[in-house]
Design an enzyme around this catalytic site. Sequence first.
Site, PDB file in Angstrom:
ATOM      1  N   HIS A   1     -42.447   9.696 -49.977  1.00 22.22           N
ATOM      2  CA  HIS A   1     -41.462   8.625 -50.179  1.00 22.22           C
ATOM      3  C   HIS A   1     -40.184   8.825 -49.382  1.00 22.22           C
ATOM      4  CE1 HIS A   1     -43.542   6.410 -53.402  1.00 22.22           C
ATOM      5  NE2 HIS A   1     -44.177   7.556 -53.502  1.00 22.22           N
TER       6      HIS A   1
ATOM      7  N   ASP B   1     -32.669   7.360 -45.133  1.00 22.31           N
ATOM      8  CA  ASP B   1     -33.348   6.966 -46.367  1.00 22.31           C
ATOM      9  C   ASP B   1     -34.811   6.687 -46.053  1.00 22.31           C
ATOM     10  OD1 ASP B   1     -33.570   6.259 -49.035  1.00 22.31           O
ATOM     11  OD2 ASP B   1     -31.795   4.986 -49.006  1.00 22.31           O
TER      12      ASP B   1
END
Length: 742
Positions: free
Chosen positions: A174, A381
Amino acid sequence: MTDSEHNLHDKRVIIVSNRLPVSVSRKRGSLKIFPSVGGLATGLSSFHKQQNGLWVGWPGIKPGNQKSKSEIENILRSDYNCLPVFLSDTELKKYYYGFSNRTLWPLFHYFSTYCTYDPSEWETYKHVNQIFCDRILEVIKPGDMVWVHDYHLLLLPGMLRRETPDTTIGFFLHIPFPSMEIFRHLPWREKILRGMLGADLIGFHTYDYTRHFLSCCLRILGLEQVYGQVITDNRMVKVDTFPMGIDADKFSETAKSPKVEKKVKRLQKKLQTEKIILSVDRLDFTKGIPERLRAFELFLERHPYWHKKITYVFLCVPSRSKVQEYRLLKKEIDELVGRINGRFDTPEWQPILYMYRSLPFEELISLYSAADLALVTPLRDGMNLVAKEYLACQCESGKGALVLSETAGSAAELGEAIIVNPNDIEMTADAIARGLSVPEKEVKNSVCHMAGRIKEYNVFRWTEDFINHLAETEEKQELNRQYFLTDKHQQTLKDNYEKASRRLLMLDYDGTLVYLEKRPELAQPDPELLDLLTKLQEDPKNSVVIVSGRDKECLSRWLNDTGVEMVAEHGTWMQVKNAETWQLSTAGLTDDWKKNIYPILRTFSVRTPGSFVEEKAFALAWHYRKADPALGDLRSKELMDALHDILAGTDLQILQGNKVLEIKPMGVNKGNAALHWLGDEQQWDFIMAAGDDWTDEDIFAVLPEKAWSIKVGFVPFTRARYFLESPEKLKNILRSLIAVNQ
Ligand code: GDG
């Protein structure tokens, strides 16, 4: 319905993540269970419920005594299909706060100076991954698929693969996968890569992360990829990109609900400004919060027009507050907010409304809906779901612009946003001003485009996509497994051999009978191999031919005493039974071309450290096994290109071997040499050929159908009928054949 979709519904999927989708706490003796927030939990929960699977993870509570443990486990199992992994305080400290969040998290987000490399935390990380593995082994059933999530469990796929080799395992990361230059800092980099490669399918949010991972496999482990498939330990691992989505309908529906609409009005009334700017992040150094606050300050400085007309609602969710770096960051943020508010506020207006807490879902949605501009400007991110959630809430009104950092994974999909470099304070300040004044129609247009895509590729599609790919990979692995020479096949091979009275065995040398070495001279046969070859060829029913790319001098020196027949230089020379010397396989071969080609190869070897030119009687070979793999690969393509024109119209050809390019006369190849023995194939009632490299494909191509053709090592494409894992396994078979005669 395709087969793989069919499989999807048949199979139980065991999801594994650090945290369970529900958290457990104990209040005055009784257990409280509440859903965990966050994209992963929401997105996968409905899939989890629908397929009646199992979710393995940490329940967020200390285990307590055995009775308490059983109580927690029973409720989680029966009501939530969850299997808790209990961890002690020390395990949690070193595995979660330690290695996961003080080593992997900063490193993978390019904050290498924040990393600690503590061997005892690494040991605990391994230990906890093993605890997860053991827990799964307690419950796994044949046919189950396992889907492992995120950076806390990078070793788990490899551990599971060792314990249950045939289980289908998926892995999704992720967070970003960093470039090789960053990843190589990690002292345990090989082990981490090998751990991940235990999976059948590895997924990342963006193509860049996929590319970085593949490059690390090549540069650190020397594993090449073909169309995103990495071959390791005789298995194929598929590496692909799956940008995670959100439950868009849930966000847009909630945004339209009367309750939220009321909250939005209340907020607008309270703030009393024309426009609302919003940011939502967990307090983390990756989120670029101080940089954003400075950009906001600069914006206020440069655009007095907007004073009293905007409020920046700054929601910051507490996180990892036990870690010193996070406490310092919190202090820096508090001071920055104080400074900006102190500098610009007036009795009736405060520029920043700072909330340091987590809000209930509907409150969050009302912020998303009320905002006219969202600032999503992380320094790094993996994806960033906040950007997508905001757009989903805006799809009805289409009024909210988005300033998005180019280093958020979501920027790869949300190109219509105002994209910024989050380190560039001026650029971000300008983007805020631009975001506030973009014409309504333009904003609506871009929001609708982006929201449409978010709605279409939602988290359910994402899950389905990943699981369908996993099922497809499983089918391919299953098919590949069928081509491996099993014990049963080996028994048939032995029976055929035993019954045969004229047997031909054609064996390549490097990579087939011996393991490949960095330098060719290191691959000398050991006494055991020499004995094996001698015994095989001593059987009067056998003809044993070593078909190699090596020069004849080397083959003579190493193998002459065994009495085997030999082919050297990929078919240029042959030494057949009872012949005194080597003979050319083709008449009229010349070598006067070498003086023209040699300088070209020399230039390439000078420009490619680790590579070298080997001169053979009728061939020139450029070896690059010892060169940097990526550079070697690139140069080999350049060399092919350079030679392509030069060789046009000549009777020379380029042979591509394993990390070697060989230039030699046309028509000379192992296949043509093999025809010398195969010419009259009727005379053989047993034929076996084994080889590991591209040049051996020429032999496989000329074999009759009845032959046993064996590729040593797994590759995606071959003409051989069977795979065998290693030279060791081939030698075992050959040994068993000798035993047949005795
Ligand atoms: C990883 C990666 C990747 C936030 N504040 C509140 C609240 N949230 C929810 C949001 C959103 C989630 O938390 C945060 O989303 P991120 O995308 O930042 O994801 P993380 O789970 O933190 O982290 C990240 C993600 O995995 C998915 O692969 O995108 O890059 O770091 O869902 O809505 N929820 C509520 N109140 C809040 O105050 N209820």
